[in-house]
Enzyme design. Structure first.
Site, mmCIF file in Angstrom:
data_model
loop_
_atom_site.group_PDB
_atom_site.id
_atom_site.type_symbol
_atom_site.label_atom_id
_atom_site.label_comp_id
_atom_site.label_asym_id
_atom_site.label_seq_id
_atom_site.Cartn_x
_atom_site.Cartn_y
_atom_site.Cartn_z
ATOM 1 N N LYS A 22 10.733 47.673 22.543
ATOM 2 C CA LYS A 22 9.453 47.712 21.816
ATOM 3 C C LYS A 22 9.523 48.697 20.654
ATOM 4 O O LYS A 22 9.092 48.390 19.539
ATOM 5 C CB LYS A 22 8.339 48.127 22.788
ATOM 6 C CG LYS A 22 7.057 48.563 22.120
ATOM 7 C CD LYS A 22 6.001 48.922 23.132
ATOM 8 C CE LYS A 22 5.996 50.357 23.578
ATOM 9 N NZ LYS A 22 5.434 51.315 22.619
ATOM 10 N N ASN A 23 10.067 49.882 20.909
ATOM 11 C CA ASN A 23 10.040 50.926 19.884
ATOM 12 C C ASN A 23 11.023 50.657 18.741
ATOM 13 O O ASN A 23 10.972 51.335 17.713
ATOM 14 C CB ASN A 23 10.324 52.296 20.501
ATOM 15 C CG ASN A 23 9.132 52.789 21.305
ATOM 16 O OD1 ASN A 23 8.075 52.151 21.310
ATOM 17 N ND2 ASN A 23 9.296 53.917 21.983
ATOM 18 N N CYS A 116 -5.025 59.965 20.957
ATOM 19 C CA CYS A 116 -4.803 58.879 21.902
ATOM 20 C C CYS A 116 -4.653 59.498 23.284
ATOM 21 O O CYS A 116 -4.724 60.710 23.438
ATOM 22 C CB CYS A 116 -3.604 58.028 21.523
ATOM 23 S SG CYS A 116 -2.053 58.772 21.915
ATOM 24 N N ARG A 121 -2.307 63.012 18.070
ATOM 25 C CA ARG A 121 -1.067 62.556 17.439
ATOM 26 C C ARG A 121 -1.280 62.520 15.938
ATOM 27 O O ARG A 121 -1.583 61.493 15.359
ATOM 28 C CB ARG A 121 -0.655 61.196 17.990
ATOM 29 C CG ARG A 121 -0.278 61.283 19.452
ATOM 30 C CD ARG A 121 0.089 59.961 20.038
ATOM 31 N NE ARG A 121 1.467 59.588 19.806
ATOM 32 C CZ ARG A 121 2.057 58.564 20.412
ATOM 33 N NH1 ARG A 121 1.397 57.828 21.262
ATOM 34 N NH2 ARG A 121 3.316 58.268 20.173
ATOM 35 N N ASP A 303 9.169 59.591 27.170
ATOM 36 C CA ASP A 303 8.666 58.331 27.734
ATOM 37 C C ASP A 303 9.149 58.094 29.169
ATOM 38 O O ASP A 303 8.651 57.191 29.847
ATOM 39 C CB ASP A 303 9.078 57.141 26.851
ATOM 40 C CG ASP A 303 8.282 57.102 25.562
ATOM 41 O OD1 ASP A 303 7.284 57.826 25.458
ATOM 42 O OD2 ASP A 303 8.669 56.344 24.650
ATOM 43 N N ARG A 395 1.276 46.917 27.691
ATOM 44 C CA ARG A 395 1.615 47.311 26.316
ATOM 45 C C ARG A 395 3.125 47.436 26.142
ATOM 46 O O ARG A 395 3.637 47.209 25.055
ATOM 47 C CB ARG A 395 0.990 48.676 25.983
ATOM 48 C CG ARG A 395 -0.446 48.647 25.556
ATOM 49 C CD ARG A 395 -0.861 50.026 25.098
ATOM 50 N NE ARG A 395 0.169 50.598 24.238
ATOM 51 C CZ ARG A 395 0.545 51.880 24.241
ATOM 52 N NH1 ARG A 395 -0.044 52.741 25.031
ATOM 53 N NH2 ARG A 395 1.485 52.295 23.435
HETATM 54 C C1 UD1 Z 1 7.678 57.487 19.166
HETATM 55 C C2 UD1 Z 1 7.646 56.428 20.237
HETATM 56 C C3 UD1 Z 1 7.015 56.970 21.522
HETATM 57 C C4 UD1 Z 1 7.723 58.252 21.943
HETATM 58 C C5 UD1 Z 1 7.796 59.240 20.803
HETATM 59 C C6 UD1 Z 1 8.640 60.463 21.132
HETATM 60 C C7 UD1 Z 1 7.420 54.381 18.958
HETATM 61 C C8 UD1 Z 1 6.574 53.217 18.602
HETATM 62 N N1 UD1 Z 1 6.861 55.290 19.761
HETATM 63 O O1 UD1 Z 1 6.315 57.826 18.889
HETATM 64 O O2 UD1 Z 1 7.150 55.968 22.528
HETATM 65 O O3 UD1 Z 1 7.005 58.833 23.019
HETATM 66 O O4 UD1 Z 1 8.396 58.622 19.649
HETATM 67 O O5 UD1 Z 1 9.913 60.100 21.525
HETATM 68 O O6 UD1 Z 1 8.572 54.473 18.572
HETATM 69 N N2 UD1 Z 1 3.818 64.720 15.175
HETATM 70 C C9 UD1 Z 1 3.126 65.514 14.287
HETATM 71 N N3 UD1 Z 1 2.874 65.014 13.041
HETATM 72 C C10 UD1 Z 1 3.267 63.762 12.663
HETATM 73 C C11 UD1 Z 1 3.991 62.958 13.587
HETATM 74 C C12 UD1 Z 1 4.239 63.477 14.836
HETATM 75 O O7 UD1 Z 1 2.742 66.642 14.589
HETATM 76 O O8 UD1 Z 1 3.013 63.368 11.519
HETATM 77 C C13 UD1 Z 1 4.081 65.246 16.540
HETATM 78 C C14 UD1 Z 1 3.379 64.396 17.608
HETATM 79 O O9 UD1 Z 1 2.043 64.797 17.775
HETATM 80 C C15 UD1 Z 1 4.231 64.665 18.818
HETATM 81 C C16 UD1 Z 1 5.634 64.832 18.227
HETATM 82 O O10 UD1 Z 1 5.457 65.082 16.838
HETATM 83 O O11 UD1 Z 1 3.835 65.861 19.419
HETATM 84 C C17 UD1 Z 1 6.526 63.612 18.416
HETATM 85 O O12 UD1 Z 1 5.936 62.507 17.812
HETATM 86 P P1 UD1 Z 1 6.796 61.346 17.133
HETATM 87 O O13 UD1 Z 1 8.254 61.619 17.291
HETATM 88 O O14 UD1 Z 1 6.263 61.123 15.762
HETATM 89 O O15 UD1 Z 1 6.407 60.114 18.049
HETATM 90 P P2 UD1 Z 1 5.956 58.675 17.586
HETATM 91 O O16 UD1 Z 1 6.805 58.204 16.456
HETATM 92 O O17 UD1 Z 1 4.489 58.612 17.439
#
Ligand code: UD1
Length: 417
Positions: A22-23, A116, A121, A303, A395
């Site tokens: 999915k990711n 969420c 996030r 995850d 999901r």
């Molecule tokens: C992706 C995965 C999710 C997984 C996560 C971490 C997908 C669709 N989802 O989510 O399943 O749990 O990686 O491995 O690929 N953050 C910020 N600012 C930002 C972006 C992120 O502070 O602009 C923080 C988030 O709040 C979180 C951390 O960074 O605490 C990690 O988030 P991120 O690596 O961005 O995860 P996702 O890409 O949302």
């Protein structure tokens, strides 16, 4: 509203094949917007998040057909650059559309994804990265509007290796003028898969999988065909299913190197692990406690924190699990306590005292992976459990009950009364 009913204490045995991740699929679906034409993606499971992304692309104008596990996405005509609010709210990953929309149409408007279930996030890293390569981003009244006359190469240094922000930056940079260097990039295998897809489209991306990615902008991309990488999180969940039921489960179509951090912890607990080119097998007996800290890849994946937490409730010794990625990712704990688990949470750390057997209970899934974790706990528990809010599980796990049944589990899906 649906629920799972699980009769526990059945040992799982057998072989199960993993489908596409999915990711990896979600950003690749977004990347199809980068050019006009027909892209084909193979090994796409039926998942709610993927359906939401299909709906968003269709509302923007794309024509999407599905033939079993193959998605055909025609992005020749895209008439809209605004992502509808209700779909944006449904799935945070829709933020991936920013990069490709800016790249091809030079503008995009979407509502702010907000918090969420697993904690706040933010998307500040996405926005900063896009600004670094020439996007003008305005936020206000719950909306984000980004536009540009022309994206230009630049230097992006992430404060934190965000998976989604790395992917967004890559997708925006492929059509920029000049070269972009992304430092402190996330290193998840799904990012490498996105690089493979983008390069098949004619992009010039190097370094994904390491913490420095270089993107040399190109003028035009063409639609392509891709078999998506397999789902390491789903694989990890089935490995835990084998371990928690003291069974013997082989997961096929998976690269064992994607799960080293997980299989190492399973070994520490006393699970026997065998790996081959394309498979991982678990054989489980008595289990010991283990300490785990979630980290960006190649560290232990957040995850799989919830599934592993279920596993350590059930065995000998004390375990300490620390969640460093998301703030609010222990929602499964209260539900596991209903099943008899001995867990204390202090801030971002859970201390778990293993017990010989959980007991069946009525519990509710509060997010995707927490839901998976409750199913795992129920498989091992004495008696019958009911897991409510199955839509969270749908999901990210395709037909989870059918796959578990093929390994011998006693699990069925019911309408909630
Ligand atoms: C992706 C995965 C999710 C997984 C996560 C971490 C997908 C669709 N989802 O989510 O399943 O749990 O990686 O491995 O690929 N953050 C910020 N600012 C930002 C972006 C992120 O502070 O602009 C923080 C988030 O709040 C979180 C951390 O960074 O605490 C990690 O988030 P991120 O690596 O961005 O995860 P996702 O890409 O949302």
């Amino acid at each position: 509203m649906e629920k799972f009913i699980v009769k526990g204490e059945v040992q799982l045995n057998g072989t199960i094949r993993m489908s596409g991740a999915k990711n990896a699929i979600l950003p690749i679906m977004a990347a199809t917007l980068l050019c006009s034409g027909i892209s084909i993606i193979h090994d796409v499971p039926y998942l709610r998040d993927i359906k939401v992304m299909q709906d968003i692309l269709a509302l923007l104008g794309a024509k999407i057909t599905r033939e079993k596990n193959t998605l055909v996405i025609d992005t020749t005509i895209i008439q809209d650059t605004e992502i509808p609010e209700h779909l944006m709210r449904e799935m945070r990953a829709s933020v991936f559309l920013m990069g490709p929309m800016l790249g091809r149409f030079h503008k995009v408007r979407m509502s702010y994804p907000g918090g969420c279930a697993i904690g706040p996030r933010p998307i500040d890293l996405h926005i900063k990265a896009l600004e670094k390569i020439g996007a003008d981003v305005k936020e206000g009244f719950g909306f984000i509007e980004a536009q540009t006359n022309c994206l230009t190469g630049g230097e992006i240094n992430f404060d934190y290796p965000s998976v989604g922000a790395t992917e967004n930056a890559m997708m925006a940079a492929v059509l920029a003028k000049g070269s972009t260097i992304i430092r402190n990039a996330a290193r998840e295998p799904e990012i490498y898969d996105l690089q493979v897809f983008l390069n098949k489209m004619g992009a010039k991306v190097m370094g994904a999988g390491s913490d420095i990615i270089r993107v040399d902008g190109t003028e035009k991309l063409t639609a392509t065909e891709h078999i998506v990488m397999s789902d390491r999180i789903q694989a990890g969940t089935f490995l835990v299913a084998g371990a928690i039921t003291r069974g013997d489960v082989m997961v096929e179509n998976i690269l064992s190197e994607h799960l080293f951090s997980v299989t190492d912890k399973l070994k520490e607990m006393g699970v026997q692990i065998t790996t081959g080119k394309n498979y991982i097998r678990v054989q489980s007996g008595d289990l010991r406690g283990v300490d785990i800290k979630t980290l960006p890849y190649p560290g232990f994946p957040t995850d799989l924190q919830a599934p592993m937490l279920s596993l350590v409730t059930n065995g000998k010794g004390t375990s300490i699990i620390t969640e460093t990625i998301f703030e609010n990712r222990f929602k499964h704990v209260d539900e596991l306590i209903r099943m008899g688990a001995k867990i204390k949470v202090e801030g971002r750390t859970a201390i778990i005292r293993g017990i010989p057997k959980l007991t069946g209970a009525i519990v509710a899934a509060h997010d995707l992976r927490a839901g998976g974790a409750l199913v795992l706990a129920a498989l091992a528990a004495e008696g019958t459990s009911e897991i409510e809010n199955v839509y969270h599980i749908d999901r990210g796990y395709e037909a989870l009950e059918e796959k578990l049944r093929s390994l011998g589990a006693n699990i069925s899906r019911h309408k909630k009364d």
